[in-house]
Design a protein around this motif. Structure first.
Motif, PDB file in Angstrom:
ATOM      1  N   ARG A 106       0.851  -1.194   0.000  1.00 36.57           N
ATOM      2  CA  ARG A 106       0.000   0.000   0.000  1.00 36.57           C
ATOM      3  C   ARG A 106       0.883   1.240   0.000  1.00 36.57           C
ATOM      4  N   PHE A 107       0.358   2.305  -0.589  1.00 36.16           N
ATOM      5  CA  PHE A 107       0.994   3.613  -0.509  1.00 36.16           C
ATOM      6  C   PHE A 107      -0.103   4.634  -0.255  1.00 36.16           C
ATOM      7  N   SER A 108       0.238   5.897  -0.116  1.00 35.28           N
ATOM      8  CA  SER A 108      -0.715   6.877   0.404  1.00 35.28           C
ATOM      9  C   SER A 108      -1.970   7.003  -0.453  1.00 35.28           C
ATOM     10  N   ASN A 109      -1.863   6.791  -1.766  1.00 34.45           N
ATOM     11  CA  ASN A 109      -3.012   6.989  -2.639  1.00 34.45           C
ATOM     12  C   ASN A 109      -3.279   5.788  -3.539  1.00 34.45           C
ATOM     13  N   GLY A 110      -3.004   4.597  -3.011  1.00 39.88           N
ATOM     14  CA  GLY A 110      -3.258   3.427  -3.827  1.00 39.88           C
ATOM     15  C   GLY A 110      -2.677   2.165  -3.244  1.00 39.88           C
ATOM     16  N   ARG A 111      -2.590   1.130  -4.089  1.00 38.02           N
ATOM     17  CA  ARG A 111      -2.090  -0.155  -3.610  1.00 38.02           C
ATOM     18  C   ARG A 111      -1.449  -0.942  -4.751  1.00 38.02           C
ATOM     19  N   ILE A 112      -0.714  -1.970  -4.361  1.00 36.71           N
ATOM     20  CA  ILE A 112      -0.084  -2.904  -5.292  1.00 36.71           C
ATOM     21  C   ILE A 112      -0.751  -4.254  -5.095  1.00 36.71           C
ATOM     22  N   GLU A 113      -1.231  -4.829  -6.200  1.00 36.22           N
ATOM     23  CA  GLU A 113      -1.963  -6.086  -6.130  1.00 36.22           C
ATOM     24  C   GLU A 113      -1.231  -7.171  -6.910  1.00 36.22           C
ATOM     25  N   GLU A 114      -1.496  -8.403  -6.527  1.00 34.31           N
ATOM     26  CA  GLU A 114      -1.071  -9.548  -7.322  1.00 34.31           C
ATOM     27  C   GLU A 114      -1.649  -9.421  -8.730  1.00 34.31           C
ATOM     28  N   PHE A 115      -0.872  -9.757  -9.738  1.00 34.04           N
ATOM     29  CA  PHE A 115      -1.358  -9.748 -11.117  1.00 34.04           C
ATOM     30  C   PHE A 115      -1.983 -11.118 -11.400  1.00 34.04           C
ATOM     31  N   ILE A 116      -3.263 -11.118 -11.675  1.00 36.89           N
ATOM     32  CA  ILE A 116      -3.971 -12.374 -11.934  1.00 36.89           C
ATOM     33  C   ILE A 116      -3.748 -12.783 -13.389  1.00 36.89           C
ATOM     34  N   HIS A 117      -3.298 -14.003 -13.573  1.00 36.68           N
ATOM     35  CA  HIS A 117      -3.057 -14.503 -14.932  1.00 36.68           C
ATOM     36  C   HIS A 117      -4.356 -15.054 -15.498  1.00 36.68           C
ATOM     37  N   ALA A 118      -5.217 -14.127 -15.806  1.00 35.52           N
ATOM     38  CA  ALA A 118      -6.522 -14.451 -16.384  1.00 35.52           C
ATOM     39  C   ALA A 118      -6.924 -13.279 -17.267  1.00 35.52           C
ATOM     40  N   ARG A 119      -7.922 -13.503 -18.076  1.00 41.03           N
ATOM     41  CA  ARG A 119      -8.363 -12.470 -19.014  1.00 41.03           C
ATOM     42  C   ARG A 119      -9.572 -11.725 -18.464  1.00 41.03           C
ATOM     43  N   THR A 120      -9.492 -10.386 -18.529  1.00 48.37           N
ATOM     44  CA  THR A 120     -10.657  -9.587 -18.178  1.00 48.37           C
ATOM     45  C   THR A 120     -11.723  -9.779 -19.264  1.00 48.37           C
TER      46      THR A 120
END
Length: 347
Positions: A106-120
């Motif tokens: 996390r940072f002050s104005n957002g976050r870092i997420e796992e990258f899902i290996h799937a298609r939107t």
């Protein structure tokens, strides 16, 4: 409300603040497979309407390999829509339940997420009967999650809070044009009509195609982005999903809804049957019929929900999207559909 698809431009490291770069470099330095934590590639993802979203890649020691994460920088002013701390708690809960990506930082104005290996998913995927049945089953599972905390319906309070915010932001002529002064009464009318014996569960409340991913190999569905998630009637969540079938956020006019694409009766019945039967129960026609009636009435609440969202977003969000035109369409649908769905009510 975010919709995402494939990367659209090359490295744009200057798009993200220094604080975020440092957080990313610190994260990557802990991974043994990353060649150089400083060699990050930043790729904006297209179609977000609330946040800025980026895919981040680093070269790895394996040939042609890369390590990926997702960075989400929150949009300006979106705290008027939801409590960010609540959303993070939901995100962490969902992650622990194996329901979505892991929270990596996390940072002050957002976050870092796992990258899902799937298609939107794309807009057209929602019309695929096989994909639609998978979504229905996944949504039933989602609705059964036992989120910690109060299990109270949030819809009506949220509508009233958003109405108050919209009124405070709108110039008088703008408020008159969309009949904002009539909305308090309309919300109360809907609440009275719809708040009978309802099945309540943990709802996503923004189930558009950009918030649904599919693993092409396993056909596993993942529902992402829980900014608006809360306890609500199941029927509202399903109604919102049906309304989203009129949208395509990856056109030159992403704000234009095409309500000729609203699912037909058979399509809706098929989805609801898949939803009700996904836990292995035998489903009676009367159950599908009753849920269908509830869902159709809740489309009115969905139109008000996103119409008010559009008005507020017009005043707080700098993303290139015609929020006001979008809001007007949702209000128009509300007024045109109301007499058909509530013929006993005054029009």
């Amino acid at each position: 409300m975010d919709a995402m698809e494939s990367p659209v431009v090359k490295n744009k490291e200057d798009c993200i603040p220094g604080e975020v770069k440092e957080a990313l470099k610190s994260l990557a330095s802990k991974w043994e497979d990353v060649l150089d934590a400083n060699a990050l590639q930043v790729i904006p993802l297209k179609g977000a309407m609330t946040n800025q979203v980026f895919q981040i890649k680093w070269p790895t020691k394996t040939e042609q390999g890369s390590h990926k994460v997702l960075v989400r920088i929150y949009g300006d002013g979106v705290e008027v829509f939801f409590d960010r701390n609540d959303e993070i708690r939901t995100f962490e809960f969902m992650s622990k339940q194996g329901q979505g990506p892991r929270l990596l930082g996390r940072f002050s104005n957002g976050r870092i997420e796992e990258f899902i290996h799937a298609r939107t998913l794309s807009a057209s995927d929602l019309r695929d009967p096989d994909v639609s049945a998978l979504i229905a089953a996944k949504l039933k599972e989602f609705h059964g999650l036992q989120m910690p905390g109060p299990k109270n319906v949030c819809l009506w309070d949220r509508l009233r809070n958003w109405l108050k915010t919209a009124k405070s932001m709108c110039p008088p002529e703008e408020a008159r044009a969309v009949r904002l002064d009539a909305m308090e009464q309309e919300i109360s009318l809907l609440e009275k009509e719809l708040s009978g014996d309802q099945r309540i569960g943990f709802c996503h409340n923004d189930l558009q195609y950009g918030n649904i991913m599919i693993d092409e190999e396993t056909k596993a569905i993942t529902i992402i982005d829980y900014e608006y998630a809360s306890y609500n009637p199941f029927a509202f969540d399903i109604a919102n999903h049906f309304c989203e079938m009129a949208a395509d956020y990856h056109t030159d006019t992403p704000h234009i809804m095409d309500y000729s694409k609203y699912p037909g009766l058979e399509e809706r019945q098929r989805f609801l049957h898949a939803y009700l039967s996904s836990s292995g129960n035998q489903v009676k026609d009367i159950e599908v019929k009753q849920l269908l009636e509830d869902v159709e009435k809740y489309t009115l609440a969905s139109h008000l929900f996103w119409a008010l969202w559009g008005i507020i977003s017009e005043h707080v969000n700098k993303i290139d999207f015609d929020y006001m035109a979008y809001a007007r369409q949702r209000f128009e649908q509300y007024w045109s559909r109301k007499p058909q769905l509530f013929s006993q009510l005054s029009v």
